[in-house]
Design an enzyme around this catalytic site. Structure first.
Site, PDB file in Angstrom:
ATOM      1  N   LYS A 270       1.889  41.847  25.088  1.00 56.48           N
ATOM      2  CA  LYS A 270       3.088  41.114  24.633  1.00 56.48           C
ATOM      3  C   LYS A 270       4.126  42.072  24.066  1.00 56.48           C
ATOM      4  O   LYS A 270       5.328  41.915  24.299  1.00 56.48           O
ATOM      5  CB  LYS A 270       2.677  40.092  23.565  1.00 56.48           C
ATOM      6  CG  LYS A 270       3.782  39.151  23.187  1.00 56.48           C
ATOM      7  CD  LYS A 270       3.264  37.952  22.435  1.00 56.48           C
ATOM      8  CE  LYS A 270       2.482  37.021  23.345  1.00 56.48           C
ATOM      9  NZ  LYS A 270       1.957  35.850  22.669  1.00 56.48           N
TER      10      LYS A 270
ATOM     11  N   LYS B 191       7.836  42.101  25.678  1.00 56.64           N
ATOM     12  CA  LYS B 191       8.995  41.654  24.895  1.00 56.64           C
ATOM     13  C   LYS B 191       9.925  42.805  24.556  1.00 56.64           C
ATOM     14  O   LYS B 191      11.102  42.584  24.285  1.00 56.64           O
ATOM     15  CB  LYS B 191       8.531  40.988  23.598  1.00 56.64           C
ATOM     16  CG  LYS B 191       7.540  39.853  23.825  1.00 56.64           C
ATOM     17  CD  LYS B 191       8.158  38.526  23.533  1.00 56.64           C
ATOM     18  CE  LYS B 191       7.121  37.424  23.600  1.00 56.64           C
ATOM     19  NZ  LYS B 191       7.706  36.111  23.450  1.00 56.64           N
TER      20      LYS B 191
ATOM     21  N   ASN C  82       5.215  23.397  18.296  1.00 56.68           N
ATOM     22  CA  ASN C  82       3.992  24.149  18.024  1.00 56.68           C
ATOM     23  C   ASN C  82       3.562  23.843  16.594  1.00 56.68           C
ATOM     24  O   ASN C  82       4.391  23.493  15.770  1.00 56.68           O
ATOM     25  CB  ASN C  82       4.261  25.659  18.110  1.00 56.68           C
ATOM     26  CG  ASN C  82       4.547  26.107  19.522  1.00 56.68           C
ATOM     27  OD1 ASN C  82       4.560  25.307  20.442  1.00 56.68           O
ATOM     28  ND2 ASN C  82       4.786  27.382  19.683  1.00 56.68           N
TER      29      ASN C  82
ATOM     30  N   ASP D 148       7.820  26.905  23.824  1.00 60.45           N
ATOM     31  CA  ASP D 148       8.172  27.608  25.065  1.00 60.45           C
ATOM     32  C   ASP D 148       9.004  26.745  26.002  1.00 60.45           C
ATOM     33  O   ASP D 148       9.779  27.253  26.798  1.00 60.45           O
ATOM     34  CB  ASP D 148       6.901  28.060  25.783  1.00 60.45           C
ATOM     35  CG  ASP D 148       6.241  29.212  25.038  1.00 60.45           C
ATOM     36  OD1 ASP D 148       6.986  30.074  24.519  1.00 60.45           O
ATOM     37  OD2 ASP D 148       4.997  29.254  24.945  1.00 60.45           O
TER      38      ASP D 148
END
Ligand code: C5P
Length: 397
Positions: A337, A341, A208, A276
């Site tokens: 999120k 998470k 990333n 990911d």
């Protein structure tokens, strides 16, 4: 008061060295334990005998003194103090520090230390203003060395201007501020930062975009408030923070391992941009272009480090903070999120290219917690870090 604080005082060779004698008295009056180190040049200005008498300590002078090395090696000497103070810091000593030169006891101690360093420069005004000295100062400040003074005024050489060493009581006040216990003293904080690199073959990887700037700023702000910081970082663009234990990693799997090794912690902040996916069987040889077509890459999902730690049944940090870098529906994505998470806070930001946030020096964030959504207007990444860390200190108090 400086009760029981151990100060390693390096006295450089300048006329201001006479003030270091009074400085030793002022430090000891406040309960500090002073271990003096004299450079060869300093001995031209103050005698080892007067320094020993005032400090009540052995005076260290030689890098290659076998008696000293047997009693306390120079590495241990550099680490056993709460603070290293260089007063006076001459232009020459500062240049050595900036360059990492270690050719006598003082400069070797300064290179070998992991304790905070403060310097009180003293030199002729022209030497102070010389671009080389100014460059060295900028380098030292970048290395987290704290500058005390110098003051403006008449100089022993007859000139006037900046370059006078700060007075002993000014130096003592700066030390008291530096050593005052921060609100995060005794707290252990884990920070992940930077990207991860997932190898395709020995020369290629997927990753990333992440400079590591925000994670580094957070770690710096945490250390400044007294936290013990474990900084697990992928290959970032910015240098790692001073004052943190840095654990470099490449891949998400290594980052997870390093995070597990660093636990337990009171707080965990996941600022890393973890890839990911990884290539499920990375080649150990460089993939070549062939006539048979493109290489077939198959992917596997990486562990979600944040979710793993946030959902720990045993040993979960008291506060778990995640990041959400989004390009659309920032608020809704981040709220979802946080739930998914299982972390306490999410710091969400819009990293669309037009914002200039990715790789830039500023950030504009939303802080999502049990209390709802807070909007922080655009500010520097350093300011975001300081505000976030102040909020963490308040939450833990
Ligand atoms: O799912 P996403 O990557 O958007 O989540 C971002 C948050 O999760 C960040 O705090 C990031 O550090 C963390 N994360 C992680 N491990 C992953 C993926 C993301 O810790 N594999």
């Amino acid at each position: 008061m400086l009760g029981a604080k151990r100060i390693l005082l390096i006295i450089g060779g300048g006329i201001a060295a006479y003030k270091s004698l009074d400085l030793i008295r002022r430090l000891r009056e406040r309960g500090a334990d002073v271990t003096p180190v004299l450079t060869r040049a300093a001995e031209q200005f103050v005698t080892p005998l007067s320094v020993a008498a005032l400090s009540g300590s052995k005076v260290y002078r030689d890098l290659f003194d076998l008696t000293d090395e047997a009693e306390m090696g120079h590495i241990q000497l550099s680490r056993s103090a709460d603070l290293i103070l260089v007063a006076p810091a001459t232009a020459d000593l500062m240049a050595k520090m900036a360059q990492g030169i270690a050719n006598d006891l003082a400069s070797t101690l300064l290179l070998a230390t992991d304790t905070p360093v403060m310097i009180a420069p003293a030199m002729n005004v022209r030497m102070w203003q010389h671009p080389a000295t100014q460059r060295n100062i900028a380098t030292l400040q970048g290395d987290s060395v704290t500058l005390i003074g110098p003051n403006d005024g008449d100089m022993a050489c007859g000139e006037f201007g900046p370059g006078r060493m700060s007075e002993p009581l000014e130096i003592v006040a700066a030390i008291e501020t530096q050593l005052a216990a921060g609100p995060l003293e005794g707290k252990r904080v884990l920070v992940t930062s930077g990207p991860t690199h997932e190898p395709i073959d020995p020369v290629r990887y997927i990753a990333n975009r992440s400079s590591g700037a925000q994670g580094t700023a957070i770690a710096t702000a945490l250390a400044a408030l007294g936290a013990e910081v474990i900084f697990v970082t992928g290959p970032a663009d910015v240098p790692p923070p001073a004052g943190a234990t840095v654990v470099p990693v490449q891949t998400a799997a290594q980052m997870l391992q390093a995070v597990q090794d660093a636990l337990p912690a009171d707080v965990a902040i996941f600022a890393a941009a973890v890839a990911d996916w990884r290539v499920s069987s990375a080649s150990d040889k460089k993939l070549k272009k062939t006539k048979d077509g493109l290489p077939e890459l198959t992917f596997a999902e990486n562990p979600d480090i944040l979710a793993h730690v946030a959902q720990l049944k045993k040993g979960r940090p008291q506060l778990v903070v995640g990041f959400a870098a989004e390009t659309n529906d920032v608020r809704d994505n981040a709220i979802a999120k946080r739930k998914r998470k299982g972390c306490d806070w999410i710091i969400a930001n819009d990293v669309s290219p037009e914002t200039g946030i990715m790789g830039g020096s500023e950030n504009a964030i939303l802080l999502i917690s049990d209390d709802g959504v807070e909007t922080w207007l655009r500010m520097s990444k350093t300011q975001v870090a300081q505000r976030l860390v102040a909020r963490i200190a308040k939450t833990l108090a």
